[in-house]
Motif scaffolding. Structure first.
Motif, mmCIF file in Angstrom:
data_model
loop_
_atom_site.group_PDB
_atom_site.id
_atom_site.type_symbol
_atom_site.label_atom_id
_atom_site.label_comp_id
_atom_site.label_asym_id
_atom_site.label_seq_id
_atom_site.Cartn_x
_atom_site.Cartn_y
_atom_site.Cartn_z
ATOM 1 N N LEU A 54 0.709 -0.671 0.135
ATOM 2 C CA LEU A 54 0.039 -0.256 -0.241
ATOM 3 C C LEU A 54 1.252 1.451 -0.081
ATOM 4 O O LEU A 54 1.722 1.533 1.215
ATOM 5 C CB LEU A 54 -0.910 0.108 1.329
ATOM 6 N N VAL A 55 0.735 2.211 -1.029
ATOM 7 C CA VAL A 55 1.429 3.226 -0.776
ATOM 8 C C VAL A 55 1.172 4.529 -0.040
ATOM 9 O O VAL A 55 2.100 5.134 0.662
ATOM 10 C CB VAL A 55 1.919 3.513 -2.986
ATOM 11 N N ASP A 56 0.100 4.433 -1.146
ATOM 12 C CA ASP A 56 -0.916 6.125 -0.145
ATOM 13 C C ASP A 56 -2.592 6.226 -0.769
ATOM 14 O O ASP A 56 -2.663 4.383 -1.119
ATOM 15 C CB ASP A 56 -0.287 7.415 0.288
ATOM 16 N N PHE A 57 -3.098 6.568 -0.786
ATOM 17 C CA PHE A 57 -4.918 7.009 -0.940
ATOM 18 C C PHE A 57 -4.758 8.102 -1.965
ATOM 19 O O PHE A 57 -4.134 9.346 -2.225
ATOM 20 C CB PHE A 57 -5.787 7.195 -0.097
ATOM 21 N N ASP A 58 -5.533 7.759 -3.046
ATOM 22 C CA ASP A 58 -5.524 9.255 -4.459
ATOM 23 C C ASP A 58 -7.206 9.877 -3.801
ATOM 24 O O ASP A 58 -7.600 9.992 -2.349
ATOM 25 C CB ASP A 58 -5.738 8.249 -6.009
ATOM 26 N N ALA A 59 -6.919 10.980 -4.383
ATOM 27 C CA ALA A 59 -8.352 11.595 -3.536
ATOM 28 C C ALA A 59 -9.524 11.396 -3.470
ATOM 29 O O ALA A 59 -10.139 12.029 -2.923
ATOM 30 C CB ALA A 59 -8.050 12.764 -4.829
ATOM 31 N N ALA A 60 -9.605 9.775 -4.070
ATOM 32 C CA ALA A 60 -11.056 9.362 -4.036
ATOM 33 C C ALA A 60 -11.710 9.009 -3.149
ATOM 34 O O ALA A 60 -12.351 8.022 -2.009
ATOM 35 C CB ALA A 60 -12.366 9.219 -4.943
ATOM 36 N N GLY A 61 -10.237 8.563 -1.983
ATOM 37 C CA GLY A 61 -9.928 7.934 -1.050
ATOM 38 C C GLY A 61 -9.305 6.540 -1.489
ATOM 39 O O GLY A 61 -9.548 5.379 -0.872
ATOM 40 N N ALA A 62 -9.420 5.774 -2.734
ATOM 41 C CA ALA A 62 -9.320 4.738 -3.534
ATOM 42 C C ALA A 62 -7.693 4.319 -2.664
ATOM 43 O O ALA A 62 -6.655 5.076 -2.887
ATOM 44 C CB ALA A 62 -9.268 4.426 -4.722
ATOM 45 N N PRO A 63 -7.196 3.185 -2.536
ATOM 46 C CA PRO A 63 -5.798 3.050 -2.218
ATOM 47 C C PRO A 63 -5.151 2.473 -3.523
ATOM 48 O O PRO A 63 -5.691 2.369 -4.269
ATOM 49 C CB PRO A 63 -6.272 1.546 -1.363
ATOM 50 N N ARG A 64 -4.071 3.014 -3.059
ATOM 51 C CA ARG A 64 -2.474 3.049 -4.097
ATOM 52 C C ARG A 64 -2.191 2.392 -3.847
ATOM 53 O O ARG A 64 -1.696 2.787 -3.077
ATOM 54 C CB ARG A 64 -2.095 4.572 -5.095
ATOM 55 N N TYR A 65 -1.491 1.085 -4.920
ATOM 56 C CA TYR A 65 -0.948 -0.233 -4.531
ATOM 57 C C TYR A 65 0.700 0.052 -5.710
ATOM 58 O O TYR A 65 0.573 0.950 -6.806
ATOM 59 C CB TYR A 65 -1.337 -1.501 -4.608
ATOM 60 N N ALA A 66 1.752 0.002 -5.168
ATOM 61 C CA ALA A 66 2.848 -0.779 -6.168
ATOM 62 C C ALA A 66 3.564 -1.824 -5.445
ATOM 63 O O ALA A 66 3.591 -2.271 -4.684
ATOM 64 C CB ALA A 66 4.211 0.864 -5.520
#
Length: 85
Positions: A54-66
């Motif tokens: 888990l990297v962080d969350f986008d503006a809509a609150g969806a998780p961003r993964y790498a």
């Protein structure tokens, strides 16, 4: 599977620690144990490559993964890597 290889490795370790099997049997067990250990590390390394972090969350609150970056342990010999027991 990883679990069956690990279980067999544990049985071999118990036999070697108990001194069962004589010299030839112990040597064969040791060689099989080394093969199983290498196989287990290979399977763990393959699983590690599939892990996403888990990297962080986008503006809509969806998780961003790498993809998992295993370079922190890539240069270390397999026996020196930290593994949870």
């Amino acid at each position: 599977s990883f679990e069956s290889a690990l279980a067999e490795l544990q049985l071999i370790t118990q036999r070697l620690e108990a001194g069962e099997g004589g010299l030839e049997g112990s040597l064969a067990d040791f060689e099989q144990g080394v093969r199983l250990l290498r196989d287990c590390y290979r399977r763990l390394d393959e699983a590690e490559q599939k892990i996403e972090q888990l990297v962080d969350f986008d503006a809509a609150g969806a998780p961003r993964y790498a993809p998992f970056d295993g370079t922190a342990t890539a240069g270390q010999p397999a026996g020196k890597r930290r593994r949870k027991s």
